[in-house]
Design an enzyme around this catalytic site. Structure first.
Site, short mmCIF file in Angstrom:
data_model
loop_
_atom_site.label_atom_id
_atom_site.label_comp_id
_atom_site.label_asym_id
_atom_site.label_seq_id
_atom_site.Cartn_x
_atom_site.Cartn_y
_atom_site.Cartn_z
N GLY A 108 0.81 -1.22 0.00
CA GLY A 108 0.00 0.00 0.00
C GLY A 108 0.85 1.27 0.00
O GLY A 108 0.39 2.33 -0.44
N GLU A 111 1.67 1.81 -3.53
CA GLU A 111 0.42 2.25 -4.18
C GLU A 111 0.10 3.70 -3.84
O GLU A 111 -0.41 4.45 -4.68
CB GLU A 111 -0.72 1.31 -3.77
CG GLU A 111 -0.50 -0.09 -4.33
CD GLU A 111 -1.49 -1.12 -3.82
OE1 GLU A 111 -1.91 -1.97 -4.62
OE2 GLU A 111 -1.84 -1.09 -2.62
#
Ligand code: DAK
Length: 258
Positions: A108, A111
């Protein structure tokens, strides 16, 4: 103090992920902080650029795996949906978001970097989508934005192996705009943010919309969209001021707020 610490300086909002003991892994508090960031930018019109940076040796080591383990399916789904929405919102904000990658940007965290508009990395940074190593897959753009950014086959390899790549390799692949010396990261990012904050806020917003929305269109539609936004850019006082200043050989005085 929250899991994200905010500091405003000359129109630049610095958002520091502040869970160094867990490598800034994204838990409920971090998600709340990201939602606060989005709300702040929408409300506080003097914010012209956002910088996201980590504290300690990581930018962000991804979603908090311990949180996943103690959540039931519904709780995990809710928190992940909120995270996904906050990251999507970055793209639609009127102001650019710069990721200053000080260390690990994994899962994440990688991301989150990809959801930002510009990525500047310390030479100490590394990137990767290691979800496969814990039996899951990327869920916030790791298989999608990554493929568009660095290419189909390279994204496939990173997501299948879970391998980490260096900042230099990430720059070569187009995931990072620029790699800088670790001790120069904040200054480099500050200078970049200041440079953008001096432009017309309206023009900055239109550039961001043209690039981000146009990127998702075919070339013909993207060019048509750009042409419409170009025409719109003429409607601002800043456009008149910018062109007049050029002719009068002086520095343009653009609006200071949005
Ligand atoms: N979660 C929780 N704690 C973490 C963590 C994480 N992701 N990463 C590190 N930590 C914690 C460690 O557990 C350790 O805590 P203590 O044991 O000291 O209590 C502390 O941070 C320091 O970590 P290490 O001791 O492991 O440090 P090392 O330098 O040895 O290793 C490392 C650094 C980054 C290589 C290693 O920590 C690591 O592999 N971390 C896990 C990285 C990872 O697998 N990340 C992916 C997580 S899954 C979605 C949105 C987002 C996502 C999914 C869906 N939607 C919108 C649908 C995201 C998913 C993920 O990111």
């Amino acid at each position: 103090m929250g899991a994200i610490v905010f500091e405003k300086e000359d129109g630049i909002l610095w958002a520091r992920l502040n869970r160094p003991e867990a490598l800034n892994a994204i838990n409920e508090e971090v998600v709340e902080g990201l939602e606060k960031l989005v709300a702040k930018v929408r409300e506080e019109k003097d914010i012209r650029v956002v910088v996201i940076i980590g504290t300690g040796k990581a930018f962000c080591a991804g979603a908090d795996i311990k949180m996943f383990l103690r959540s039931d399916t519904f709780a995990a789904r809710e928190i992940i949906e909120r995270l996904g929405k906050a990251l999507e919102a970055f793209e639609d904000l009127d102001v650019p978001v710069i990721a200053a990658i000080n260390g690990f940007a994994l899962g994440g965290g990688c991301e989150m970097a990809m959801a930002c508009d510009i990525v500047i990395a310390s030479e100490k940074a590394s990137f990767g989508q290691p979800e496969i190593n814990i039996g899951i897959i990327p869920g916030a753009g790791g298989t999608q934005r990554l493929a568009r950014l660095i290419g189909w086959k390279r994204a496939m390899e990173l997501c299948l192996t879970g391998d980490r790549i260096s900042a230099g390799e990430a720059e070569r692949l187009g995931l990072v705009n620029k790699v800088v010396k670790d001790e120069e990261l904040e200054n480099e990012v500050r200078n970049l943010a200041k440079k953008i904050a001096e432009k017309s806020p309206y023009a900055v917003m239109l550039v961001k919309q043209a690039v981000n929305r146009g990127f998702k269109m075919g070339l013909k539609d993207g060019i048509a969209y750009e042409r419409d936004l170009f025409a719109l850019s003429f409607s601002s006082e800043d456009a008149r001021e910018g062109m007049t200043a050029f002719v009068e050989k002086r520095k343009a005085e653009f609006r200071k707020t949005r």
